[in-house]
Design an enzyme around this catalytic site. Structure first.
Site, PDB file in Angstrom:
ATOM      1  N   LEU A  29      40.565  56.648   5.869  1.00 38.34           N
ATOM      2  CA  LEU A  29      40.748  58.053   6.253  1.00 38.34           C
ATOM      3  C   LEU A  29      39.975  59.013   5.360  1.00 38.34           C
ATOM      4  CD1 LEU A  29      44.600  57.916   6.881  1.00 38.34           C
ATOM      5  CD2 LEU A  29      42.750  57.603   8.537  1.00 38.34           C
ATOM      6  N   GLY A  32      38.685  64.785   7.547  1.00 39.27           N
ATOM      7  CA  GLY A  32      38.651  65.068   8.992  1.00 39.27           C
ATOM      8  C   GLY A  32      39.910  64.536   9.674  1.00 39.27           C
ATOM      9  N   HIS A  33      40.297  63.296   9.323  1.00 33.98           N
ATOM     10  CA  HIS A  33      41.537  62.741   9.886  1.00 33.98           C
ATOM     11  C   HIS A  33      42.737  63.599   9.473  1.00 33.98           C
ATOM     12  CE1 HIS A  33      39.115  58.863   9.607  1.00 33.98           C
ATOM     13  NE2 HIS A  33      39.484  58.865  10.877  1.00 33.98           N
ATOM     14  N   GLN A  57      36.568  47.556  21.032  1.00 38.12           N
ATOM     15  CA  GLN A  57      35.571  48.623  21.195  1.00 38.12           C
ATOM     16  C   GLN A  57      34.286  48.351  20.410  1.00 38.12           C
ATOM     17  OE1 GLN A  57      38.391  51.629  19.438  1.00 38.12           O
ATOM     18  NE2 GLN A  57      36.531  52.536  18.613  1.00 38.12           N
ATOM     19  N   GLY A 144      39.279  64.152  17.265  1.00 37.16           N
ATOM     20  CA  GLY A 144      38.263  64.982  16.634  1.00 37.16           C
ATOM     21  C   GLY A 144      37.088  65.256  17.565  1.00 37.16           C
ATOM     22  N   GLN A 150      33.813  60.454  23.545  1.00 39.79           N
ATOM     23  CA  GLN A 150      35.118  59.781  23.549  1.00 39.79           C
ATOM     24  C   GLN A 150      36.190  60.730  24.111  1.00 39.79           C
ATOM     25  OE1 GLN A 150      36.714  56.995  20.451  1.00 39.79           O
ATOM     26  NE2 GLN A 150      37.509  58.865  19.566  1.00 39.79           N
ATOM     27  N   MET A 181      32.004  64.381   8.567  1.00 41.91           N
ATOM     28  CA  MET A 181      32.753  63.302   7.919  1.00 41.91           C
ATOM     29  C   MET A 181      32.921  62.129   8.884  1.00 41.91           C
ATOM     30  SD  MET A 181      35.581  65.152   5.598  1.00 41.91           S
ATOM     31  CE  MET A 181      35.061  66.390   4.428  1.00 41.91           C
ATOM     32  N   SER A 182      32.749  60.938   8.338  1.00 38.47           N
ATOM     33  CA  SER A 182      32.893  59.723   9.129  1.00 38.47           C
ATOM     34  C   SER A 182      33.211  58.588   8.173  1.00 38.47           C
ATOM     35  CB  SER A 182      31.577  59.414   9.851  1.00 38.47           C
ATOM     36  OG  SER A 182      31.549  58.063  10.273  1.00 38.47           O
TER      37      SER A 182
HETATM   38  O1  PAF Z   1      37.846  57.472  17.113  1.00 40.92           O
HETATM   39  C1  PAF Z   1      38.359  56.424  16.663  1.00 40.92           C
HETATM   40  O2  PAF Z   1      38.595  56.254  15.471  1.00 40.92           O
HETATM   41  C2  PAF Z   1      38.697  55.294  17.628  1.00 40.92           C
HETATM   42  O3  PAF Z   1      37.756  55.222  18.651  1.00 40.92           O
HETATM   43  C3  PAF Z   1      40.119  55.386  18.196  1.00 40.92           C
HETATM   44  C4  PAF Z   1      40.296  56.626  19.041  1.00 40.92           C
HETATM   45  C5  PAF Z   1      41.120  55.390  17.052  1.00 40.92           C
HETATM   46  C6  PAF Z   1      40.413  54.181  19.077  1.00 40.92           C
HETATM   47  O4  PAF Z   1      40.311  52.992  18.367  1.00 40.92           O
END
Ligand code: PAF
Length: 289
Positions: A29, A32-33, A57, A144, A150, A181-182
């Site tokens: 985290l 941003g989270h 994913q 976000g 997404q 941020m990522s």
């Molecule tokens: O954006 C993300 O971190 C992921 O794609 C999510 C929405 C948690 C789904 O795994």
């Protein structure tokens, strides 16, 4: 803060929480989270955060195994941020043995941009988010704006499947020098980290040109290409100037505005960023078709 591992643990605690905003994450985290936690808390009795690196994913050859993880640190941050319940499931809690149900999102929205670069990615996202919503049963899903496609895809999924949850979008959180941020920023070497803010700078230049009256989409795309190509540490994968709801590429930016988005590689890191023109946050749900 309660920490749940299994679906049953989660449900047992969630039952006493009143209205809930769910912030789904893959952990590792950053601020941003945590800003999404604040957004969720503003309108709900309680905040639930899930931490789950969702295997469905990730495509073959992507960074599923090396994706950064530090659950202990994440839980400390969430506790400090006043989160009520963290869900940290194992793969089998999300996808029980024999799990064979997947959400498939068809059509142009998932054929472009991230969907074109990462086939199957949005099916995995849609599947896991649908499961998270089914288990947590929140009132709002808080996401976000950095992952704009997404958000657009999930807006469709919620509507198509009749899932009655508010989709709330929080702004992209940035480092001092503008880098979005990522969790994947940790892959950047110091030299790549120093170079990466070119992405934000190129989008700011687009915003300025738009404010000065430029409406030709290709001119705006070329500007980003030129800016990023001047930075040898980075390589632009795509830049898009698209309708903010359908994500269809535009020739001119009209009254509906535009989403300007890009993906670029800096060494091992694949970075995303975007801005909306004009600077609005979320398109109205009624435009989803
Ligand atoms: O954006 C993300 O971190 C992921 O794609 C999510 C929405 C948690 C789904 O795994």
């Amino acid at each position: 803060m309660q920490v749940a591992r299994t679906r049953d643990d989660l449900r047992a605690t969630r039952a006493s929480l009143g209205t809930v905003g769910l912030v789904p994450t893959m952990g590792f985290l950053h601020d941003g989270h945590l800003s999404l936690v604040d957004v969720a808390r503003r309108e709900h009795d309680a905040v639930v955060v899930s931490i789950f690196v969702n295997p469905t994913q990730f495509g073959p050859g992507e960074d599923l195994d090396s994706y950064p993880r530090d659950v202990d640190r994440d839980l400390t941050l969430l506790e400090k941020a006043g989160v009520d319940l963290a869900w940290v499931p194992d793969v089998e809690d999300v996808y029980p043995v024999g799990s064979c149900t997947r959400v498939r999102v068809e059509g142009p929205l998932t054929a472009v941009l991230e969907g074109a670069s990462r086939p199957g990615h949005f099916d995995g996202v849609a599947t896991v988010v649908t499961i998270l919503l089914g288990v947590v049963d929140p009132d709002a899903l808080v996401m976000g704006a950095k992952d704009a496609q997404q958000v657009a895809v999930l807006r469709h999924v919620l509507r198509d499947l009749g899932i009655a949850v508010d989709l709330v979008v929080g702004p992209t959180w940035r480092e001092q020098d503008g880098l979005a941020m990522s969790s994947r920023n940790v892959y950047l070497t110091p030299a790549e980290r120093a170079a990466a803010p070119v992405l934000r700078r190129s989008l700011t230049t687009v915003e300025r040109l738009y404010a000065a009256g430029e409406r030709d989409a290709e001119t705006l795309r070329s500007l980003v290409r030129r800016n990023v190509s001047a930075e040898p540490a980075g390589s632009l994968e795509y830049v898009s100037v698209a309708d903010p709801v359908t994500l269809a590429e535009l020739e001119r930016v009209g009254p509906e505005g535009a989403l300007v988005s890009l993906a670029a590689h800096f060494g091992r890191a694949r970075l995303l960023d975007n801005v909306t023109l004009p600077a609005a946050v979320t398109p109205p749900p009624s435009r989803v078709q």
